[in-house]
Design a protein around this motif. Structure first.
Motif, mmCIF file in Angstrom:
data_model
loop_
_atom_site.group_PDB
_atom_site.id
_atom_site.type_symbol
_atom_site.label_atom_id
_atom_site.label_comp_id
_atom_site.label_asym_id
_atom_site.label_seq_id
_atom_site.Cartn_x
_atom_site.Cartn_y
_atom_site.Cartn_z
ATOM 1 N N ALA A 16 0.839 -1.203 0.000
ATOM 2 C CA ALA A 16 0.000 0.000 0.000
ATOM 3 C C ALA A 16 0.872 1.251 0.000
ATOM 4 C CB ALA A 16 -0.927 0.000 1.218
ATOM 5 N N ARG A 17 1.952 1.229 0.764
ATOM 6 C CA ARG A 17 2.863 2.376 0.820
ATOM 7 C C ARG A 17 3.535 2.600 -0.537
ATOM 8 N NH1 ARG A 17 5.160 0.971 5.199
ATOM 9 N NH2 ARG A 17 6.773 -0.323 4.271
ATOM 10 N N ALA A 18 3.931 1.513 -1.196
ATOM 11 C CA ALA A 18 4.570 1.631 -2.511
ATOM 12 C C ALA A 18 3.588 2.190 -3.542
ATOM 13 C CB ALA A 18 5.102 0.282 -2.954
ATOM 14 N N ALA A 19 2.334 1.740 -3.485
ATOM 15 C CA ALA A 19 1.325 2.237 -4.422
ATOM 16 C C ALA A 19 1.067 3.725 -4.195
ATOM 17 C CB ALA A 19 0.032 1.446 -4.267
ATOM 18 N N LYS A 20 1.003 4.128 -2.933
ATOM 19 C CA LYS A 20 0.761 5.543 -2.620
ATOM 20 C C LYS A 20 1.938 6.398 -3.089
ATOM 21 C CE LYS A 20 -0.233 8.661 1.202
ATOM 22 N NZ LYS A 20 -0.442 8.776 2.650
ATOM 23 N N THR A 21 3.157 5.913 -2.862
ATOM 24 C CA THR A 21 4.346 6.640 -3.296
ATOM 25 C C THR A 21 4.352 6.804 -4.804
ATOM 26 O OG1 THR A 21 5.586 5.800 -1.415
ATOM 27 C CG2 THR A 21 6.871 6.639 -3.263
ATOM 28 N N LYS A 22 4.008 5.754 -5.526
ATOM 29 C CA LYS A 22 3.972 5.810 -6.989
ATOM 30 C C LYS A 22 2.932 6.818 -7.466
ATOM 31 C CE LYS A 22 3.219 2.974 -11.062
ATOM 32 N NZ LYS A 22 2.808 1.666 -11.576
ATOM 33 N N ARG A 23 1.752 6.786 -6.832
ATOM 34 C CA ARG A 23 0.667 7.700 -7.216
ATOM 35 C C ARG A 23 1.078 9.146 -6.956
ATOM 36 N NH1 ARG A 23 -3.096 9.907 -4.083
ATOM 37 N NH2 ARG A 23 -2.650 8.498 -2.362
ATOM 38 N N LEU A 24 1.669 9.413 -5.785
ATOM 39 C CA LEU A 24 2.072 10.774 -5.457
ATOM 40 C C LEU A 24 3.209 11.256 -6.348
ATOM 41 C CD1 LEU A 24 1.902 10.656 -1.559
ATOM 42 C CD2 LEU A 24 0.345 11.834 -3.114
ATOM 43 N N ARG A 25 4.139 10.379 -6.693
ATOM 44 C CA ARG A 25 5.251 10.758 -7.575
ATOM 45 C C ARG A 25 4.710 11.146 -8.948
ATOM 46 N NH1 ARG A 25 8.545 6.376 -7.247
ATOM 47 N NH2 ARG A 25 9.713 7.384 -5.590
ATOM 48 N N GLU A 26 3.776 10.348 -9.473
ATOM 49 C CA GLU A 26 3.198 10.657 -10.782
ATOM 50 C C GLU A 26 2.438 11.984 -10.741
ATOM 51 O OE1 GLU A 26 0.887 7.209 -11.707
ATOM 52 O OE2 GLU A 26 2.635 6.037 -12.299
ATOM 53 N N ALA A 27 1.726 12.245 -9.652
ATOM 54 C CA ALA A 27 0.996 13.508 -9.522
ATOM 55 C C ALA A 27 1.962 14.685 -9.460
ATOM 56 C CB ALA A 27 0.112 13.481 -8.283
ATOM 57 N N ARG A 28 3.065 14.527 -8.719
ATOM 58 C CA ARG A 28 4.049 15.605 -8.613
ATOM 59 C C ARG A 28 4.698 15.885 -9.961
ATOM 60 N NH1 ARG A 28 9.349 15.058 -8.107
ATOM 61 N NH2 ARG A 28 9.142 12.931 -7.333
ATOM 62 N N LEU A 29 5.050 14.834 -10.692
ATOM 63 C CA LEU A 29 5.679 15.032 -12.000
ATOM 64 C C LEU A 29 4.717 15.691 -12.977
ATOM 65 C CD1 LEU A 29 7.678 11.696 -12.334
ATOM 66 C CD2 LEU A 29 8.563 13.983 -11.838
ATOM 67 N N ALA A 30 3.430 15.318 -12.917
ATOM 68 C CA ALA A 30 2.441 15.951 -13.786
ATOM 69 C C ALA A 30 2.267 17.420 -13.430
ATOM 70 C CB ALA A 30 1.106 15.213 -13.667
ATOM 71 N N GLN A 31 2.279 17.733 -12.134
ATOM 72 C CA GLN A 31 2.135 19.120 -11.696
ATOM 73 C C GLN A 31 3.347 19.937 -12.123
ATOM 74 O OE1 GLN A 31 1.851 19.558 -7.471
ATOM 75 N NE2 GLN A 31 1.138 21.667 -7.583
ATOM 76 N N GLU A 32 4.533 19.359 -12.016
ATOM 77 C CA GLU A 32 5.737 20.080 -12.421
ATOM 78 C C GLU A 32 5.765 20.308 -13.930
ATOM 79 O OE1 GLU A 32 9.017 17.810 -10.935
ATOM 80 O OE2 GLU A 32 8.759 18.525 -8.886
ATOM 81 N N ALA A 33 5.216 19.370 -14.699
ATOM 82 C CA ALA A 33 5.198 19.518 -16.148
ATOM 83 C C ALA A 33 4.231 20.624 -16.570
ATOM 84 C CB ALA A 33 4.804 18.200 -16.795
ATOM 85 N N ASP A 34 3.137 20.807 -15.820
ATOM 86 C CA ASP A 34 2.146 21.822 -16.154
ATOM 87 C C ASP A 34 2.549 23.215 -15.669
ATOM 88 O OD1 ASP A 34 0.632 19.867 -17.303
ATOM 89 O OD2 ASP A 34 -0.720 19.618 -15.585
ATOM 90 N N ALA A 35 3.427 23.305 -14.706
ATOM 91 C CA ALA A 35 3.804 24.593 -14.124
ATOM 92 C C ALA A 35 4.679 25.372 -15.108
ATOM 93 C CB ALA A 35 4.564 24.379 -12.821
ATOM 94 N N PRO A 36 4.509 26.696 -15.140
ATOM 95 C CA PRO A 36 5.358 27.503 -16.028
ATOM 96 C C PRO A 36 6.792 27.511 -15.499
ATOM 97 C CG PRO A 36 4.014 28.911 -14.653
ATOM 98 C CD PRO A 36 3.553 27.499 -14.419
ATOM 99 N N PRO A 37 7.757 27.651 -16.386
ATOM 100 C CA PRO A 37 9.153 27.675 -15.928
ATOM 101 C C PRO A 37 9.415 28.912 -15.074
ATOM 102 C CG PRO A 37 9.032 28.154 -18.267
ATOM 103 C CD PRO A 37 7.643 27.776 -17.822
ATOM 104 N N VAL A 38 10.213 28.743 -14.059
ATOM 105 C CA VAL A 38 10.522 29.833 -13.141
ATOM 106 C C VAL A 38 11.811 30.504 -13.615
ATOM 107 C CG1 VAL A 38 11.075 30.420 -10.752
ATOM 108 C CG2 VAL A 38 9.440 28.592 -11.250
ATOM 109 N N ALA A 39 11.742 31.839 -13.749
ATOM 110 C CA ALA A 39 12.921 32.596 -14.180
ATOM 111 C C ALA A 39 13.911 32.648 -13.027
ATOM 112 C CB ALA A 39 12.521 33.994 -14.594
#
Length: 69
Positions: free
Chosen positions: A38-61
């Motif tokens: 369960a911990r591994a599944a949660k970690t995988k889900r949160l990692r994918e969400a973080r990477l998706a959020q970082e991909a959508d965020a505008p680049p920081v100057a």
């Protein structure tokens, strides 16, 4: 000399406390494995969400260094 087939006739029978201890150990191991998966599944889900959020965020100057006075 010929070896006799293993019939299981003379297998040692665990005592009551050994049997209870084995059962407890098996159940505890199952619970730990379940929690780990369960911990591994949660970690995988949160990692994918973080990477998706970082991909959508505008680049920081990059910040300009502060001027010395």
């Amino acid at each position: 000399m010929k070896s006799l087939p293993d019939t299981g006739l003379f297998k040692p029978v665990p005592s009551r406390t050994e049997a209870k201890t084995d059962t407890t150990s098996r159940v505890a191991r199952q619970i730990q494995d379940l929690e780990a998966s369960a911990r591994a599944a949660k970690t995988k889900r949160l990692r994918e969400a973080r990477l998706a959020q970082e991909a959508d965020a505008p680049p920081v100057a990059p910040k300009k260094p502060a001027r010395k006075r």
